[in-house]
Scaffold this motif. Structure first.
Motif, PDB file in Angstrom:
ATOM      1  N   ASN A 133       0.775  -1.210   0.028  1.00 19.81           N
ATOM      2  CA  ASN A 133      -0.065  -0.227   0.041  1.00 19.81           C
ATOM      3  C   ASN A 133       0.854   1.199   0.080  1.00 19.81           C
ATOM      4  O   ASN A 133       2.029   1.064   0.433  1.00 19.81           O
ATOM      5  CB  ASN A 133      -1.000   0.013   1.197  1.00 19.81           C
ATOM      6  N   ALA A 134       0.091   2.329  -0.256  1.00 21.23           N
ATOM      7  CA  ALA A 134       0.773   3.636  -0.279  1.00 21.23           C
ATOM      8  C   ALA A 134      -0.465   4.600  -0.157  1.00 21.23           C
ATOM      9  O   ALA A 134      -1.530   4.343  -0.782  1.00 21.23           O
ATOM     10  CB  ALA A 134       1.592   4.164  -1.609  1.00 21.23           C
ATOM     11  N   PHE A 135      -0.323   5.812   0.468  1.00 17.32           N
ATOM     12  CA  PHE A 135      -1.519   6.426   0.460  1.00 17.32           C
ATOM     13  C   PHE A 135      -1.168   7.897   0.830  1.00 17.32           C
ATOM     14  O   PHE A 135       0.075   8.272   1.309  1.00 17.32           O
ATOM     15  CB  PHE A 135      -2.750   6.190   1.629  1.00 17.32           C
ATOM     16  N   ALA A 136      -2.046   8.908   0.286  1.00 14.76           N
ATOM     17  CA  ALA A 136      -1.937  10.292   0.675  1.00 14.76           C
ATOM     18  C   ALA A 136      -2.957  10.864   1.623  1.00 14.76           C
ATOM     19  O   ALA A 136      -3.883  10.338   1.454  1.00 14.76           O
ATOM     20  CB  ALA A 136      -1.923  11.170  -0.782  1.00 14.76           C
ATOM     21  N   ILE A 137      -2.535  11.885   2.389  1.00 12.61           N
ATOM     22  CA  ILE A 137      -3.135  12.447   3.307  1.00 12.61           C
ATOM     23  C   ILE A 137      -3.417  13.920   2.961  1.00 12.61           C
ATOM     24  O   ILE A 137      -2.697  14.256   2.116  1.00 12.61           O
ATOM     25  CB  ILE A 137      -2.825  12.485   4.996  1.00 12.61           C
ATOM     26  N   PRO A 138      -4.588  14.531   3.157  1.00 11.35           N
ATOM     27  CA  PRO A 138      -4.841  15.881   2.492  1.00 11.35           C
ATOM     28  C   PRO A 138      -3.922  17.016   2.374  1.00 11.35           C
ATOM     29  O   PRO A 138      -3.936  17.822   1.722  1.00 11.35           O
ATOM     30  CB  PRO A 138      -6.250  16.397   3.342  1.00 11.35           C
ATOM     31  N   ASN A 139      -3.004  16.879   3.395  1.00 12.58           N
ATOM     32  CA  ASN A 139      -1.999  17.996   3.356  1.00 12.58           C
ATOM     33  C   ASN A 139      -0.789  17.751   2.654  1.00 12.58           C
ATOM     34  O   ASN A 139       0.367  18.488   2.713  1.00 12.58           O
ATOM     35  CB  ASN A 139      -1.567  18.554   4.714  1.00 12.58           C
ATOM     36  N   GLY A 140      -0.875  16.688   1.798  1.00 11.13           N
ATOM     37  CA  GLY A 140       0.307  16.366   0.953  1.00 11.13           C
ATOM     38  C   GLY A 140       1.468  15.540   1.450  1.00 11.13           C
ATOM     39  O   GLY A 140       2.604  15.436   0.898  1.00 11.13           O
TER      40      GLY A 140
ATOM     41  N   TYR B 247       2.502   8.267   2.297  1.00  8.20           N
ATOM     42  CA  TYR B 247       3.149   7.399   2.957  1.00  8.20           C
ATOM     43  C   TYR B 247       3.212   6.099   2.189  1.00  8.20           C
ATOM     44  O   TYR B 247       2.266   5.342   1.557  1.00  8.20           O
ATOM     45  CB  TYR B 247       2.413   6.891   4.261  1.00  8.20           C
ATOM     46  N   MET B 248       4.593   5.632   1.927  1.00 12.80           N
ATOM     47  CA  MET B 248       4.755   4.432   0.995  1.00 12.80           C
ATOM     48  C   MET B 248       5.084   3.239   1.863  1.00 12.80           C
ATOM     49  O   MET B 248       5.985   3.339   2.830  1.00 12.80           O
ATOM     50  CB  MET B 248       6.135   4.703   0.120  1.00 12.80           C
ATOM     51  N   HIS B 249       4.462   2.143   2.099  1.00 11.67           N
ATOM     52  CA  HIS B 249       4.764   0.925   2.775  1.00 11.67           C
ATOM     53  C   HIS B 249       5.981   0.213   2.061  1.00 11.67           C
ATOM     54  O   HIS B 249       6.220   0.275   0.932  1.00 11.67           O
ATOM     55  CB  HIS B 249       3.635   0.002   2.746  1.00 11.67           C
TER      56      HIS B 249
END
Length: 384
Positions: free
Chosen positions: A99-106, A109-111
């Motif tokens: 997984n990898a994900f972005a949160i609203p403030n930019g 996060y790369m697993h």
């Protein structure tokens, strides 16, 4: 009466048009660093909550401690989105989950599990560009989601290592961890692909990373519900990027050797995490592909053999011995393989051979943490 109805109809039409215009304007992406200074109050609150999330995830101890790797990833992101250099920040989560994900403030996060699966820098850049596009298009802000079901909460807690309540849960609900609608994901694909080409990466590598992941998810029967662990969503990425690449005749850089140098140690660490979770079937499914084996340093044959030894189903012992022999052939000083061979041979009542393997192990690591256990094996074999 008819005149009144016409007037009301025209008024309602005008209001709807105004609302559509306002929505279209509010959906404008961030243009550059200066646009981040003009956030509406509710978006500012979301950014503030995002900062709290960053602190919580660091406090939870799940950030992979490698300034060198983080600097490398940040450099790629800055190349993809130069107008946001240093503002779209990349972090690494120490988790084998894909997984990898972005949160609203930019913050992206790369697993480690995902980083271990890429063949080259171009494939890594594909995912970074895609997640960066979620930030630029403000998808988290405009796509308020809810995480449903206690199992989803439990899974995220296990992966990230922090309780997801209050603001933390809200931020994860607006992040890209589960993916967005097909429309928003396609929007991120299009912008991400454009950035990939502009940064000089080979656009024909883009679809391959998702093909690899989709194949692995299918083989290992992955149960995680995250975006990069979900086969249908990966297929959408393959289809979208394949169509986009078909329009590009030029090639670009892949930087395969440089990428391998940055992540080879991490790849082995991810395999060790898989072992700690008892996911031997998963390791075997992953490493049984010759193309995947090429990504790893030679010691990978030990891990494949060890997965077969621990699973211990039909033909597993023969395969384990073959892989152990291959590991020794490629690196005769890799100590763990001798311990595993010793355990396997001891289980087959091949006492002299097992003792020889254990002695070789202790020669290579005389102060091994499991030295007392290995000596007890040797004593047992001597008595027999």
């Amino acid at each position: 009466m008819r005149t009144i109805r016409k007037t009301l109809s025209a008024l309602l039409t005008g209001i709807l048009l105004m609302q559509q215009v306002a929505w279209a304007e509010s959906r404008l992406p961030y243009s550059d660093a200066s646009s981040l200074q003009k956030l509406e109050s509710d978006e500012q609150r979301l950014w503030s909550a995002s900062t709290d999330f960053e602190k919580a995830i660091r406090k939870g101890g799940q950030i992979y401690a490698s300034p060198e790797l983080e600097t490398y990833l940040q450099g790629i992101m800055d190349k993809l989105y130069p107008e946001f250099a240093g503002l779209i920040k990349v972090h690494v989560v120490n988790s084998p989950v894909l997984n990898a994900f972005a949160i609203p403030n930019g913050h992206i996060y790369m697993h480690t599990g995902l980083l271990a699966r890429f063949d080259n820098e171009a494939q890594l850049a594909t995912v970074l560009a895609h997640e960066g596009a979620h930030f630029v298009y403000r998808h988290g802000y405009f796509n308020q989601q809810s995480i449903k079901g206690s199992s989803a909460f439990a899974t995220i807690t296990a992966v990230i290592g922090i309780p997801i309540v209050g603001l933390i849960g809200n931020i994860l609900a607006t992040s890209s961890i589960y993916g967005y609608s097909r429309e928003l994901e396609a929007e991120a694909d299009n912008m991400g692909f454009k950035r990939l080409v502009q940064a000089g990466y080979d656009p024909h590598e883009a679809h391959k990373v998702f093909e690899h992941l989709a194949r692995e998810v299918k083989l290992s029967e992955a149960q995680e519900g995250f975006f990069y662990s979900t086969h249908p969503k990966l297929k959408d990425r393959v289809d979208n990027f394949t169509k986009l690449a078909a329009q590009e005749s030029n090639t670009g850089v892949m930087n395969e050797a440089e990428y391998a140098a940055k992540v080879n140690r991490l790849r082995i660490e991810v395999l060790e995490q898989e072992f700690s979770f008892g996911r031997y079937k998963h390791v075997i499914a992953l490493l049984s592909d010759e193309n995947v084996l090429k990504r790893y340093p030679p010691t990978v044959h030990y891990y494949l053999g060890e997965a077969h030894r621990k699973r211990n189903e039909k033909d597993d012992i023969d395969i384990a011995l073959r892989e152990f022999d291959r590991a020794i052939e490629l690196n005769s000083d890799f100590a763990p393989v001798y311990r595993s061979r010793g355990l396997l041979l001891m289980s087959q009542s091949k006492r002299e051979q097992a003792a020889s393997e254990f002695k070789r192990y202790l020669e290579l690591v005389p102060e091994a943490s499991d030295k007392s256990y290995v000596n007890s094996y040797l004593e047992t074999l001597a008595k027999q």
